[in-house]
Design a protein around this motif. Sequence first.
Motif, PDB file in Angstrom:
ATOM      1  N   ILE A  96      59.123  36.250  42.149  1.00 38.26           N
ATOM      2  CA  ILE A  96      58.873  35.977  43.560  1.00 38.26           C
ATOM      3  C   ILE A  96      60.164  35.544  44.254  1.00 38.26           C
ATOM      4  N   ALA A  97      60.558  36.310  45.291  1.00 35.90           N
ATOM      5  CA  ALA A  97      61.795  36.021  46.011  1.00 35.90           C
ATOM      6  C   ALA A  97      61.627  34.865  46.992  1.00 35.90           C
ATOM      7  N   ASP A  98      60.456  34.772  47.628  1.00 34.89           N
ATOM      8  CA  ASP A  98      60.220  33.749  48.642  1.00 34.89           C
ATOM      9  C   ASP A  98      58.805  33.201  48.469  1.00 34.89           C
ATOM     10  N   ALA A  99      58.698  32.036  47.880  1.00 32.09           N
ATOM     11  CA  ALA A  99      57.382  31.439  47.627  1.00 32.09           C
ATOM     12  C   ALA A  99      56.610  31.209  48.914  1.00 32.09           C
ATOM     13  N   GLY A 100      57.282  31.146  50.040  1.00 28.36           N
ATOM     14  CA  GLY A 100      56.621  30.960  51.326  1.00 28.36           C
ATOM     15  C   GLY A 100      55.688  32.123  51.665  1.00 28.36           C
ATOM     16  N   GLU A 101      55.973  33.309  51.116  1.00 21.80           N
ATOM     17  CA  GLU A 101      55.111  34.462  51.389  1.00 21.80           C
ATOM     18  C   GLU A 101      53.719  34.303  50.776  1.00 21.80           C
ATOM     19  N   LEU A 102      53.597  33.452  49.786  1.00 18.34           N
ATOM     20  CA  LEU A 102      52.295  33.230  49.158  1.00 18.34           C
ATOM     21  C   LEU A 102      51.282  32.644  50.138  1.00 18.34           C
ATOM     22  N   SER A 103      51.765  31.909  51.132  1.00 19.80           N
ATOM     23  CA  SER A 103      50.852  31.265  52.091  1.00 19.80           C
ATOM     24  C   SER A 103      50.108  32.291  52.949  1.00 19.80           C
ATOM     25  N   GLY A 104      50.597  33.519  53.008  1.00 19.74           N
ATOM     26  CA  GLY A 104      49.919  34.558  53.778  1.00 19.74           C
ATOM     27  C   GLY A 104      48.831  35.276  52.995  1.00 19.74           C
ATOM     28  N   LEU A 105      48.633  34.900  51.735  1.00 15.58           N
ATOM     29  CA  LEU A 105      47.623  35.541  50.897  1.00 15.58           C
ATOM     30  C   LEU A 105      46.313  34.765  50.936  1.00 15.58           C
ATOM     31  N   LEU A 106      45.258  35.378  50.422  1.00 14.68           N
ATOM     32  CA  LEU A 106      43.926  34.780  50.447  1.00 14.68           C
ATOM     33  C   LEU A 106      43.620  34.052  49.142  1.00 14.68           C
ATOM     34  N   ASP A 107      42.943  32.914  49.247  1.00 17.28           N
ATOM     35  CA  ASP A 107      42.435  32.279  48.030  1.00 17.28           C
ATOM     36  C   ASP A 107      41.122  32.965  47.659  1.00 17.28           C
ATOM     37  N   LYS A 108      40.523  32.560  46.553  1.00 23.04           N
ATOM     38  CA  LYS A 108      39.316  33.242  46.063  1.00 23.04           C
ATOM     39  C   LYS A 108      38.186  33.181  47.086  1.00 23.04           C
TER      40      LYS A 108
END
Length: 125
Positions: free
Chosen positions: A102-114
């Motif tokens: 992962i290059a930018d962990a901040g991009e994870l915030s744009g994903l959906l949780d379960k």
Amino acid sequence: MSETLFTKDHEYIVVDGDAGLVGITEFAQGQLGDVVFVELPEIGVARKKGEQTAVVESVKAASEVYAPVAGEIIAVNDELADNPALVNEDPHGKGWFFKIRIADAGELSGLLDKAAYDALIGSLA
């Protein structure tokens, strides 16, 4: 501790530290039907978030698999070349496609949780 997140395009990423294991969700696998071929990326290539990274073909259709985050491909699931049915049998386990640093962990915030992903697929039913 690992965390599983989802895209609106039905990929999942299991985040563990600075890397993530990527595949298609059980919902996507169900929509595709019997998987007959998987094209995986090369190790060492960089991908942008949302960029086509792999292809999965079934008896019904072919579909692109997109990178849920930007990063470098650090591993691929070579078992899928000989046994693409692993995607049908165990999409969230042995049927994973690639591992990305992962290059930018901040991009994870744009994903959906379960819960959010379950609500998304519930709205499609």
